[in-house]
Design an enzyme around this catalytic site. Structure first.
Site, PDB file in Angstrom:
ATOM      1  CB  ALA A 283       6.619  19.020  30.513  1.00  0.00           C
ATOM      2  N   GLY A 286      10.466  20.066  24.025  1.00  0.00           N
ATOM      3  CA  GLY A 286      11.360  20.557  22.977  1.00  0.00           C
ATOM      4  C   GLY A 286      12.700  19.863  22.976  1.00  0.00           C
ATOM      5  CE  LYS A 287      16.323  22.600  27.450  1.00  0.00           C
ATOM      6  NZ  LYS A 287      15.030  23.301  27.639  1.00  0.00           N
ATOM      7  CG  ASP A 331       9.855  13.563  42.388  1.00  0.00           C
ATOM      8  OD1 ASP A 331      10.833  14.013  41.739  1.00  0.00           O
ATOM      9  OD2 ASP A 331       9.737  13.728  43.611  1.00  0.00           O
ATOM     10  CG  ASP A 350      15.602  22.033  31.179  1.00  0.00           C
ATOM     11  OD1 ASP A 350      16.108  22.928  31.879  1.00  0.00           O
ATOM     12  OD2 ASP A 350      14.810  22.275  30.250  1.00  0.00           O
ATOM     13  CB  CYS A 403      15.866  28.678  31.593  1.00  0.00           C
ATOM     14  SG  CYS A 403      14.377  28.242  32.531  1.00  0.00           S
TER      15      CYS A 403
END
Length: 461
Positions: A283, A286-287, A331, A350, A403
């Site tokens: 979620a 985008g990736k 999970d 990510d 990030c």
């Protein structure tokens, strides 16, 4: 009798006093630990754009505003009054092109407090006017206070100094800049048609220019779908956005998919059609979508996320772009609950992180995080890495991404993982792997600076 307004007349803009009342509530919510994004979702629609803009400004100056309020009014006023004062002080902060004249801010702040806490209106008026009178002396005092100087919690300042030394002030300053709006042009086109080498990015850039929306194309080969708008606009103004011509995604985030897929611009081969791929924390999607765009929508792609509500965004993104993936709530680290025993050719992790690299897009993050969060997040990241590594085929690849600009969530995390797993090897691609800092001279493109990110590409021997 006065005439009623014409239904064709433009809507009257809300007053600054009304916007300040809502902004004060937003700031109060953030100070109490609530996400600004979550709070704005309940803000009245006609007020939301103005309140978001004011909230961003206030949160970027909150450290200084709090320090000023303590000097001007040492006794804590009631929360409603305190947060209105903080908003007004942040808007009175000297800048080259202020959005509002100082007298307008003072008058509208007093009008706002009369509506919320009328007995405090004289107090608010006196505090704000004192700041205007004593501004130079007060600002000189604040230079001795790191929280006021950098508008970040002291632990955050200390961690950046530890990790990045003399770059820390520039990183802190970058967090208070406005982020650019970056697009990812869909290389499959709005109808997912093969491009046969057609340069869709150049076409889309020309269409943007024709609509008065100039843009820049970053020069890095792995960012061959990226366009950076000179000025942000609502997505509704983008050509064919609803039919999937483009997505909004920062250039740094656009590196994840090509690093995993491989091929042109990387020293490793491209994943074949039908490759089994996991996007472990997918979620908002985008990736996930970018992976299928690069692979021509031919991956056997599983998109996982622990939050079922956020997975709706993944489904919406895939539907708008006409892309396929299996989407499932789970999970990722609890592999026994969802894994079918078939290993993956490639995995994108990510991982949940501090978001310290995207503070310019989410200025509330610095005030929501605590120093203890970093160690807790690092433990979660390590758990996910160890669990997912077991699901990767020999010869497979895993991209670990955060990030974050904190080394505990990047370089230190990967170093520790390599110590635990003798069958793991880190592959490097200068300018694309390692820590990418949100500074113009530290990313792969100088126009403009990327978000702060960390990438590690891990190969399984």
């Amino acid at each position: 009798m006065s005439a009623s307004p014409s239904p064709l007349a433009p809507a009257r803009a809300p007053s600054l006093a009304r916007l300040l009342l809502q902004t004060a509530q937003a700031v109060q919510a953030v100070r109490a630990g609530r996400s600004l994004t979550e709070w704005l979702a309940q803000c009245p629609g006609e007020l939301r754009p103005g309140v978001q803009a004011l909230s961003f400004t206030v949160l970027r100056r909150l450290g200084a505003a709090q320090a000023l309020r303590r000097r001007l009014a040492p006794r804590n006023p009631p929360p409603a009054v305190d947060n209105l004062l903080l908003c007004a002080l942040a808007l009175l902060w000297p800048e080259d092109a202020p959005a509002y004249a100082p007298h307008t801010v003072v008058n509208q702040a007093v009008a706002a407090v009369r509506e919320r806490a009328a007995p405090s209106s004289a107090f608010v008026n006196a505090v704000l006017r004192r700041f205007l009178r004593e501004q130079q002396a007060l600002l000189a005092e604040l230079r001795q206070d790191p929280v006021a100087l950098y508008n970040h919690p002291s632990w955050w300042v200390d961690m950046l100094r530890r990790d990045w030394g003399e770059l820390a002030p520039a990183l802190l300053a970058a967090n208070n800049e406005r982020a650019p709006m970056t697009l990812r042009v869909n290389r499959l086109g709005p109808a997912s048609e093969p491009t046969a080498g057609h340069d869709r990015r150049a076409d889309y850039q020309a269409r943007l220019a024709a609509q008065g929306l100039p843009s820049q194309a970053p020069p890095l080969p792995l960012l061959d779908q990226a366009l950076v708008l000179d000025h942000p606009v609502p997505v509704q103004e983008l050509p064919d956005f609803a039919s999937g011509a483009a997505s909004v995604q920062d250039a740094a985030a656009q590196l994840a998919a090509p690093l995993l897929i491989g091929g042109p611009g990387t020293p490793w081969p491209m994943l074949p059609a039908g490759a089994r791929v996991l996007d472990a924390c997918a979620a908002p999607g985008g990736k996930t979508a970018h992976l299928q765009e690069l692979a021509g929508n031919r991956l056997d792609l599983l998109a996982l996320d622990a939050d079922e509500k956020r997975l709706q965004r993944v489904r919406e993104n895939l539907a708008r772009l006409r892309l396929d993936a299996q989407v499932r709530a789970a999970d990722a680290g609890d592999t026994a609950a969802w894994w079918d025993g078939r290993p993956f050719d490639a995995i994108l992790l990510d991982a949940p992180c501090s978001a310290s690299g995207i503070v310019r897009r989410h200025p509330d993050v610095r005030w929501l995080r605590r120093d203890s969060d970093i160690a807790a997040l690092a433990r979660t990241q390590a758990r996910l890495l160890d669990a997912l590594w077991l699901l990767l085929k020999p010869g497979g690849r895993l991209v670990y991404a955060t990030c974050s600009v904190f080394k505990d969530e990047g370089e230190h995390q990967t170093d520790a993982f390599l110590q635990r797993h003798a069958d793991a090897k880190r592959l490097e691609l200068p300018g694309c792997t390692g820590h990418l800092l949100p500074l113009a001279d530290n990313g792969p493109s100088s126009v403009p600076a990327l978000d702060g990110f960390y990438y590690a590409l891990l190969h399984k021997a």
